[in-house]
Scaffold this active site. Structure first.
Site, PDB file in Angstrom:
ATOM      1  N   TYR A  24      -5.405  -6.194 -14.998  1.00  0.00           N
ATOM      2  CA  TYR A  24      -5.808  -5.514 -13.633  1.00  0.00           C
ATOM      3  C   TYR A  24      -5.328  -4.092 -13.090  1.00  0.00           C
ATOM      4  O   TYR A  24      -6.245  -3.636 -13.035  1.00  0.00           O
ATOM      5  CB  TYR A  24      -5.188  -6.665 -12.354  1.00  0.00           C
ATOM      6  CG  TYR A  24      -5.614  -6.181 -11.037  1.00  0.00           C
ATOM      7  CD1 TYR A  24      -7.019  -6.127 -10.724  1.00  0.00           C
ATOM      8  CD2 TYR A  24      -4.630  -5.742 -10.298  1.00  0.00           C
ATOM      9  CE1 TYR A  24      -7.412  -5.417  -9.463  1.00  0.00           C
ATOM     10  CE2 TYR A  24      -4.737  -5.161  -9.038  1.00  0.00           C
ATOM     11  CZ  TYR A  24      -6.134  -5.127  -8.546  1.00  0.00           C
ATOM     12  OH  TYR A  24      -6.388  -4.584  -7.281  1.00  0.00           O
ATOM     13  N   GLU A  46      -7.966  -9.291  -0.302  1.00  0.00           N
ATOM     14  CA  GLU A  46      -7.107  -8.737   0.122  1.00  0.00           C
ATOM     15  C   GLU A  46      -6.556  -9.265   1.462  1.00  0.00           C
ATOM     16  O   GLU A  46      -5.562  -9.536   1.781  1.00  0.00           O
ATOM     17  CB  GLU A  46      -7.436  -7.168   0.318  1.00  0.00           C
ATOM     18  CG  GLU A  46      -7.728  -6.337  -0.742  1.00  0.00           C
ATOM     19  CD  GLU A  46      -6.208  -5.953  -1.586  1.00  0.00           C
ATOM     20  OE1 GLU A  46      -5.208  -6.455  -1.200  1.00  0.00           O
ATOM     21  OE2 GLU A  46      -6.224  -5.394  -2.756  1.00  0.00           O
ATOM     22  N   TRP A  54       0.355 -10.354  -4.729  1.00  0.00           N
ATOM     23  CA  TRP A  54      -1.101 -10.234  -5.307  1.00  0.00           C
ATOM     24  C   TRP A  54      -1.190 -11.080  -6.579  1.00  0.00           C
ATOM     25  O   TRP A  54      -2.287 -11.509  -7.030  1.00  0.00           O
ATOM     26  CB  TRP A  54      -1.281  -8.526  -5.511  1.00  0.00           C
ATOM     27  CG  TRP A  54      -2.666  -8.361  -6.115  1.00  0.00           C
ATOM     28  CD1 TRP A  54      -2.910  -7.872  -7.195  1.00  0.00           C
ATOM     29  CD2 TRP A  54      -3.894  -8.507  -5.531  1.00  0.00           C
ATOM     30  NE1 TRP A  54      -4.390  -7.751  -7.502  1.00  0.00           N
ATOM     31  CE2 TRP A  54      -4.802  -8.123  -6.235  1.00  0.00           C
ATOM     32  CE3 TRP A  54      -4.308  -8.994  -4.112  1.00  0.00           C
ATOM     33  CZ2 TRP A  54      -6.433  -8.034  -5.794  1.00  0.00           C
ATOM     34  CZ3 TRP A  54      -5.538  -9.068  -3.798  1.00  0.00           C
ATOM     35  CH2 TRP A  54      -6.605  -8.672  -4.777  1.00  0.00           C
TER      36      TRP A  54
END
Length: 197
Positions: A24, A46, A54
């Site tokens: 990522y 988000e 995350w």
């Protein structure tokens, strides 16, 4: 450059260990995005991250794609109470009623923005004057969690009915979508990101 040939010292320090995190970081984070479907996907992800890390969200990304019709904003906007109950029982996503409701609310608001501006891309990139902000941080400690741009974005999104769009979430969104390049200057991705888009 293959991931095996890159040492951890050549990346931002937050993407340690997990292969999913590294991929990522190397391939997506900070790369300017102008695709409305991806912009919608990350708006939802988000918001889902609020209170979590995350990596947890990245590991559930496919679950979200399956649960939210491939992040098809038109389909998500039509979700009803039956869909909400289905999502509350879906182990592939964060089963939080407020976050699930916000995904549907945000889909509806997203469509309104598309109709007003022609695309969500045109709307959201106005907050950085349609150009990525290129920062020059030497360490991650220098990177802010909010900026005047994220404050303005948050305020306007809230006014338009969006949920889970506080200034900190908006800045994380800006970083993810390449509206700001917050890779540290020694990172392999720092010089690559501005060339994308």
């Amino acid at each position: 450059m293959t991931q095996q040939l890159v040492s951890q010292e050549q990346r931002c320090h937050w993407c340690t260990g997990d292969e999913l995190y590294i991929r990522y970081h190397d391939e997506e984070w900070g790369v300017p995005c102008h695709d409305d479907q991806t912009l919608f996907e990350f708006l939802i992800l988000e918001g889902a991250q609020a209170g979590l890390n995350w990596l947890t969200i990245l590991k559930k990304r496919e679950g979200y794609r399956n649960a939210l019709a491939g992040f098809d904003v038109q389909k998500v906007a039509r979700f009803d109470e039956t869909d909400i109950e289905r999502l509350l029982n879906d182990e592939g996503i964060i089963r939080n009623r407020l976050k699930i409701n916000s995904a549907i609310t945000n889909a509806r608001s997203f469509i309104k923005v598309q109709k007003e501006f022609g695309s969500f891309d045109t709307y959201i990139w106005q907050f950085v004057n349609h150009q990525p902000i290129i920062n020059h941080w030497k360490t991650m400690d220098e990177v802010p969690v909010t900026t005047p741009e994220s404050e303005a974005m948050s305020k306007d999104l809230k006014k338009r009915g969006f949920k889970y769009v506080g200034s900190t979430i908006c800045y994380a969104y800006m970083q993810a979508m390449g509206m700001t390049n917050d890779h540290i200057t020694s990172c392999i991705s720092y010089t690559a990101c501005p060339d994308f888009g």
